[in-house]
Design a protein around this motif. Structure first.
Motif, PDB file in Angstrom:
ATOM      1  N   LYS A 176      63.409  46.334  98.975  1.00  0.00           N
ATOM      2  CA  LYS A 176      64.303  47.694  98.312  1.00  0.00           C
ATOM      3  C   LYS A 176      64.225  48.538  99.301  1.00  0.00           C
ATOM      4  CE  LYS A 176      63.772  49.837  93.752  1.00  0.00           C
ATOM      5  NZ  LYS A 176      63.278  50.188  92.943  1.00  0.00           N
ATOM      6  N   LEU A 177      63.134  49.375  99.635  1.00  0.00           N
ATOM      7  CA  LEU A 177      64.170  49.895 100.833  1.00  0.00           C
ATOM      8  C   LEU A 177      64.680  49.563 101.873  1.00  0.00           C
ATOM      9  CD1 LEU A 177      60.533  52.023 101.377  1.00  0.00           C
ATOM     10  CD2 LEU A 177      62.301  51.863  99.310  1.00  0.00           C
ATOM     11  N   LEU A 178      64.530  48.898 102.349  1.00  0.00           N
ATOM     12  CA  LEU A 178      65.331  48.394 103.737  1.00  0.00           C
ATOM     13  C   LEU A 178      66.813  47.685 102.659  1.00  0.00           C
ATOM     14  CD1 LEU A 178      62.866  45.628 105.061  1.00  0.00           C
ATOM     15  CD2 LEU A 178      63.679  48.226 106.101  1.00  0.00           C
ATOM     16  N   LYS A 179      66.610  47.513 102.271  1.00  0.00           N
ATOM     17  CA  LYS A 179      68.289  46.970 101.459  1.00  0.00           C
ATOM     18  C   LYS A 179      68.714  48.256 100.688  1.00  0.00           C
ATOM     19  CE  LYS A 179      68.326  42.509  99.306  1.00  0.00           C
ATOM     20  NZ  LYS A 179      67.593  41.771  97.526  1.00  0.00           N
ATOM     21  N   ALA A 180      68.374  49.621 100.465  1.00  0.00           N
ATOM     22  CA  ALA A 180      69.033  50.301 100.656  1.00  0.00           C
ATOM     23  C   ALA A 180      69.038  51.285 101.363  1.00  0.00           C
ATOM     24  CB  ALA A 180      67.785  51.965  99.692  1.00  0.00           C
ATOM     25  N   ASP A 181      68.478  51.497 102.393  1.00  0.00           N
ATOM     26  CA  ASP A 181      68.497  51.897 104.713  1.00  0.00           C
ATOM     27  C   ASP A 181      69.386  51.408 104.969  1.00  0.00           C
ATOM     28  OD1 ASP A 181      67.031  53.475 103.958  1.00  0.00           O
ATOM     29  OD2 ASP A 181      65.327  52.808 104.812  1.00  0.00           O
ATOM     30  N   GLY A 182      70.625  49.996 104.249  1.00  0.00           N
ATOM     31  CA  GLY A 182      71.326  49.046 104.706  1.00  0.00           C
ATOM     32  C   GLY A 182      71.052  48.242 105.999  1.00  0.00           C
TER      33      GLY A 182
END
Length: 173
Positions: free
Chosen positions: A117-123
């Motif tokens: 979730k965090l990695l997706k949000a960070d691109g």
């Protein structure tokens, strides 16, 4: 999967290949490269990273995989993916898989899903997946159980499975 990316019918994965092979494959229409942090202790990611410098990054789909450890946290998973990205020389990875998911229970790994979730949000990551190549040890769940559970879970965008004419009924399910 749910990626919307059209990959070539043929892909390249595994360790022990030269950067020129990946460049040759790309020049001849192959656009899906699969690796893992464990392939050659990161050397395969380095090789793909070298070849990637001569490709249009938007035209290739790069996956890497992490074998989850009991002590993994969101932070360690993010850090490990960061090292994969460094070796691959890319700002983002198209897909991160749970590598060789041995049991249905690993699919609910809180650290993995939190990190995704965090990695997706960070691109830094576009999609999450799971790989399974069959049962190798007595204490593992069979491939069909793991992958059906992953499909029913709904959080995985794609799967990498062992699929051939010898186990077609299981793969089709």
């Amino acid at each position: 999967g749910r990626t919307g990316f059209e990959v070539s019918d043929i892909s390249i994965g595994g360790a022990g290949k030269e950067a020129n092979l990946y460049r040759y494959a790309y020049d001849h229409g192959i656009n899906y490269f699969d690796t893992a942090e464990s392939y050659g202790n990161g050397d395969n990611e380095r090789t793909i990273g070298e070849a990637l410098q001569h490709m249009d990054r938007k035209k290739v789909f790069i996956t890497t995989k992490l074998e989850l450890k009991d002590e993994d946290t969101q932070q360690t998973i993010g850090d490990r993916l960061g090292k994969c990205q460094e070796r691959l020389r890319t700002d983002y990875v198209d897909a991160l898989y749970i590598h060789g998911a041995p049991k249905v229970s690993i699919l609910d790994n809180v650290a993995f899903h939190g990190a995704v979730k965090l990695l997706k949000a960070d691109g830094r990551l576009r999609f999450a997946g799971v790989s399974n190549h069959g049962t190798f040890f007595e204490d593992e769940d069979n491939m069909e159980e793991v992958l059906v559970a992953a499909a029913e879970d709904g959080r995985f965008d794609l799967m990498l499975i062992a699929y051939n004419f010898m186990n077609r009924d299981k793969g089709d399910k």
